[in-house]
Write an enzyme that holds these catalytic residues in place. Structure first.
Site, PDB file in Angstrom:
ATOM      1  N   CYS A  55      40.863 -42.886  -3.337  1.00 40.63           N
ATOM      2  CA  CYS A  55      41.537 -44.695  -4.105  1.00 40.63           C
ATOM      3  C   CYS A  55      42.651 -44.671  -4.983  1.00 40.63           C
ATOM      4  CB  CYS A  55      40.383 -44.849  -5.188  1.00 40.63           C
ATOM      5  SG  CYS A  55      40.078 -46.618  -5.332  1.00 40.63           S
ATOM      6  N   GLN A  67      46.831 -43.901  -4.196  1.00 41.17           N
ATOM      7  CA  GLN A  67      47.424 -45.251  -4.590  1.00 41.17           C
ATOM      8  C   GLN A  67      48.469 -44.112  -4.964  1.00 41.17           C
ATOM      9  OE1 GLN A  67      45.571 -47.837  -7.274  1.00 41.17           O
ATOM     10  NE2 GLN A  67      44.568 -48.700  -5.922  1.00 41.17           N
ATOM     11  N   LEU A  87      44.841 -52.990  -6.520  1.00 45.26           N
ATOM     12  CA  LEU A  87      46.361 -52.686  -5.923  1.00 45.26           C
ATOM     13  C   LEU A  87      46.104 -52.011  -4.106  1.00 45.26           C
ATOM     14  CD1 LEU A  87      47.076 -51.046  -9.908  1.00 45.26           C
ATOM     15  CD2 LEU A  87      47.310 -53.233  -8.593  1.00 45.26           C
ATOM     16  N   HIS A 118      35.606 -45.254  -0.185  1.00 43.67           N
ATOM     17  CA  HIS A 118      35.186 -44.565  -1.325  1.00 43.67           C
ATOM     18  C   HIS A 118      34.481 -43.915  -0.079  1.00 43.67           C
ATOM     19  CE1 HIS A 118      35.764 -45.098  -5.625  1.00 43.67           C
ATOM     20  NE2 HIS A 118      36.347 -46.678  -5.241  1.00 43.67           N
ATOM     21  N   GLU A 131      32.960 -41.846  -0.621  1.00 46.60           N
ATOM     22  CA  GLU A 131      31.131 -41.320  -0.898  1.00 46.60           C
ATOM     23  C   GLU A 131      30.438 -42.385  -0.660  1.00 46.60           C
ATOM     24  OE1 GLU A 131      33.545 -42.572  -4.237  1.00 46.60           O
ATOM     25  OE2 GLU A 131      33.955 -41.573  -2.222  1.00 46.60           O
TER      26      GLU A 131
END
Length: 765
Positions: free
Chosen positions: A81, A85, A132, A170, A172
């Protein structure tokens, strides 16, 4: 040797920790501001994971970016995430708004079956918590896209040489499929380069020359870079194409159907937006905006009509209504409701339909739903399409607002002859704001063309800068939607001079008095000389007080011969903006000269009422039956609409019906006698429930102060003995009496004078 997990202060960090441990990793966790690169070197980790986190990677990731810069090529790095970025930005890309704000939403991804995604099925469901994303148009040369959503948002990147991978989702999360496989693939990596990890399948494999076309087709699907990866603008464009096509397919909503509606005059009247903007300098273009791609929800519960009315009352010259449903949470119904809320203002603002226009169908929609102008975004269309849409809009009487963002687009707008150009400070491909955009393009605007600045305006300093550069119109959305005190914010924004607070000084007034049921010259003259403001003549067929047209003309002529009562019209200290206030003021400006004559009708034809009004010389018409208030539009003089209220069945829900503006100029409240038909109501001495009248008089109206009461004419059971109490309790604009000033069924001149004198003796504040 351990796996280092950099914690970007995210609640999911220990979910990542759990997944790493479940695959056999020995994990140590450090927050992004609690460890340095030098300290990490001493730890000698086997690999590094950069966790998710709130905020922007440019300024909220702590040591994460430095870690990527230093350790890339030395050991495997996984960014999740915000971590992904960070990778995107460290190697030269730009992270900006992704087009949606997603929190716990799942999406299907396509991937390249290599590295992190080895042995992960296609169309894998992943969980997203982000707003984003890396901008495809800025993808660094050293990175490649490894996964995308169906609509082109980058979901994974990989360094072409180093063992550095990032995922925007994600893995996880419990809702993410095959997350453990992805984590296991990462933990299996060794060293800092892909050539040290041939099993990952990342580096290009040599294939036999005899490989068949079928074998090539069965190879891992490639993830392409732009233009396949879309910008926000292209995603919106694609959605609007679908929306327009769906709208055209609704029965009765084809383009031909809409044109028929236009020919049937279903569309409301237009205002010239260019001239309306010229009335103010600078001119405020206020936007009704529930949400946006860059900010998410701003005020999802806002009522568009109510917000627009507040904008109009604060001084907006144009009201922009966002009708795009997916990203801005707007609709065409918002446009219709805003249009219906504003036309009763004496100087209403123009209405702009703001959406992503790509078809003449949408312009026709806008016209029918009440827009005076539309937005044409140059970036979304070819020169041919721009010219077609511009000319079509003008052909419907709507000068469009043509939006540009750079010099090339400005030149194109000038080429079509746009009279109204807006420079959007927000780039639609990334939704980033550059307040200098308008400044750079201002000199390109031809003389006579109105220049408007769009997006990002929130302070007086912004306004002053733009005005000095020749900007005339200012489109403001989010700042207005969030303003605590809208009027004060607008006044500050536009530079209105603050006035010293003036203590509220109540202005006394007298009620207007109407003597109804007059049937003789003598009674009419007595009412006039006593000070009555209105004289009612009844033309209802079943009334015992009915007069002929000839008698009415005789009474009117007699009143016209009386000396005028005043040589000076009253001057109002405050400009009225409410429909009924404007109408009552117009009456008040006429009555000082002489009483106005009202013709009272009950369920009679428009033709008959119009003829009587002309032949008898009536000043007003009173509809005293069950007529619709809409009839007022077809009558030659202003109209009083009488409402007969049954106290036993009255409900507050009836008040909006009674106080509906736009048709009758005045309204009269009278008692209803349940045992009698509607054509026999009135003039019976039946007392009206004053508490009902109070509820209506005290109704709140947009733009009116608490002290401003709703103007009603109170009738029903009034006489000289109770008129003082009625006025003090109800505080009406006018009172109406008929049987209360009669003796034995005839007008009593003494009672008329007594009634008028008592009514006029009371000063209301």
């Amino acid at each position: 040797m351990a796996t280092l997990l950099i914690d970007n202060y995210d609640s999911f960090t220990y979910n990542v920790y759990q997944y790493l441990c479940s695959q056999g990793a020995d994990v140590v966790v450090y927050r992004n501001d609690k460890i340095t690169v030098d300290e990490i070197v001493k730890l000698n980790p086997v690999n590094i994971v950069i966790s998710p986190g709130p905020g922007h990677p440019s300024h909220d990731a702590g040591v994460s970016r430095d870690v990527i810069s230093y350790f890339a090529g030395k050991l495997p790095i996984l960014g999740i995430c915000m971590g992904e970025q960070c990778i995107f930005e460290v190697f030269g890309g730009t992270v900006s708004y992704a087009g949606d704000i997603l929190h716990g939403k799942t999406s299907t991804i396509k991937h390249d079956n290599r590295g992190l995604f080895k042995n992960v099925p296609q169309d894998n469901q992943v969980t997203r918590y982000h707003s984003l994303a890396g901008m495809p148009s800025t993808l660094p040369e050293v990175l490649e896209v490894t996964a995308t959503t169906d609509d082109g948002v980058i979901m994974g990147v990989r360094h072409k040489k180093y063992t550095v991978e990032g995922v925007q989702f994600h893995p996880e999360s419990i809702l993410c499929e095959h997350g453990h496989t992805m984590i296991s693939n990462f933990l299996s990596l060794r060293g800092g380069n892909w050539d040290e990890n041939p099993a990952a399948g990342v580096l290009a494999q040599k294939v036999p020359a005899a490989a068949t076309e079928k074998a090539a087709q069965e190879a891992s699907p490639a993830i392409s870079t732009p233009p396949t990866c879309s910008t926000i603008l292209s995603r919106i464009y694609a959605q609007r194409v679908k929306d327009v096509q769906a709208a055209k397919e609704v029965p009765g909503q084809s383009q031909a159907d809409l044109q028929k509606l236009l020919n049937l005059h279903i569309a409301p009247p237009l205002r010239d937006v260019v001239n309306r903007l010229k009335e103010s300098s600078p001119a405020l273009m206020a936007e009704v905006k529930r949400a946006s791609p860059s900010k998410g929800n701003i005020d999802i519960t806002v009522n568009a009509a109510e917000q627009a009315l507040q904008y109009a009352l604060a001084g907006a010259s144009v009201i922009s209504v966002l009708t795009e449903p997916k990203w801005f949470r707007g609709s065409l119904n918002d446009l219709r409701q805003v249009r219906e809320a504003c036309p009763l203002l004496p100087n209403r603002p123009c209405i702009l339909r703001k959406t992503f226009l790509l078809d003449t169908y949408q312009i026709l929609e806008a016209r029918l739903y009440g827009a005076d102008t539309v937005l044409l975004i140059v970036a979304m269309m070819s020169d041919e399409d721009l010219r077609e849409l511009y000319q079509y809009s003008v052909s419907l009487g709507m000068e469009p607002l043509v939006e540009v963002n750079n010099a090339e687009e400005m030149a194109r707008a000038n080429a079509v002859g746009a009279k109204l150009i807006g420079v959007n400070n927000r780039g639609l491909h990334s939704f980033d704001v550059d307040m200098e955009t308008t400044s750079r393009l201002a000199e390109m605007v031809p003389e006579g063309t109105i220049l408007c600045a769009l997006s990002g305006i929130s302070t007086r300093a912004d306004v002053e800068t733009y005005v000095s550069q020749g900007v005339h119109g200012l489109l403001v959305g989010e700042a207005l939607m969030r303003a605590w005190n809208l009027k004060e914010f607008v006044a500050e924004l536009l530079g209105y001079k603050k006035k010293d607070p003036v203590p509220h000084t109540p202005v006394s007034r007298q009620v207007q008095v109407k003597i109804c049921g007059i049937s003789s010259v003598e009674a009419a003259v007595e009412a006039a000389t006593a000070g009555a403001d209105l004289v009612g003549l009844i033309f209802a067929e079943k009334s015992k007080r009915q007069v002929t047209v000839a008698k009415a003309r005789e009474i009117v002529d007699a009143l016209h011969k009386l000396p005028t009562r005043s040589s000076q019209l009253p001057v109002k200290s405050q400009k009225s903006i409410d429909w009924f206030d404007v109408q009552t003021e117009m009456v008040e400006q006429r009555v000082p000269w002489r009483p106005l004559v009202v013709g009272v009708f009950v369920n009679q034809s428009i033709e008959y009422m119009s003829q009587v009004a002309v032949e008898a010389g009536l000043d007003l018409i009173q509809l005293h039956g069950t007529e619709s208030a809409e009839i007022a539009r077809f009558l030659p003089v202003p109209v009083i609409k009488a409402f007969h209220m049954d106290a036993s069945s009255f409900h507050a829900g009836q008040i909006p019906y009674v106080t509906q503006p736009g048709n009758n100029q005045l309204l009269l409240l009278d008692a209803k006698v349940p045992s009698l038909p509607m054509d026999r109501q009135g003039g019976l001495g039946q007392k009206f429930d004053w508490t009902i009248a109070q509820d209506i008089v005290n109704v709140k109206r947009p733009g009116c102060s608490k002290e401003q009461t709703f103007p009603v004419i109170l009738a029903g059971g009034l006489d000289p003995s109770n008129i003082s109490e009625a006025i003090q309790q109800v505080r009406p604009w006018a009172v109406d009496v008929s049987s209360g000033v009669e003796t034995d069924g005839k007008k009593d001149l003494k009672k008329i004078r007594a009634f008028v004198e008592k009514a006029k003796s009371i000063n209301l504040q």
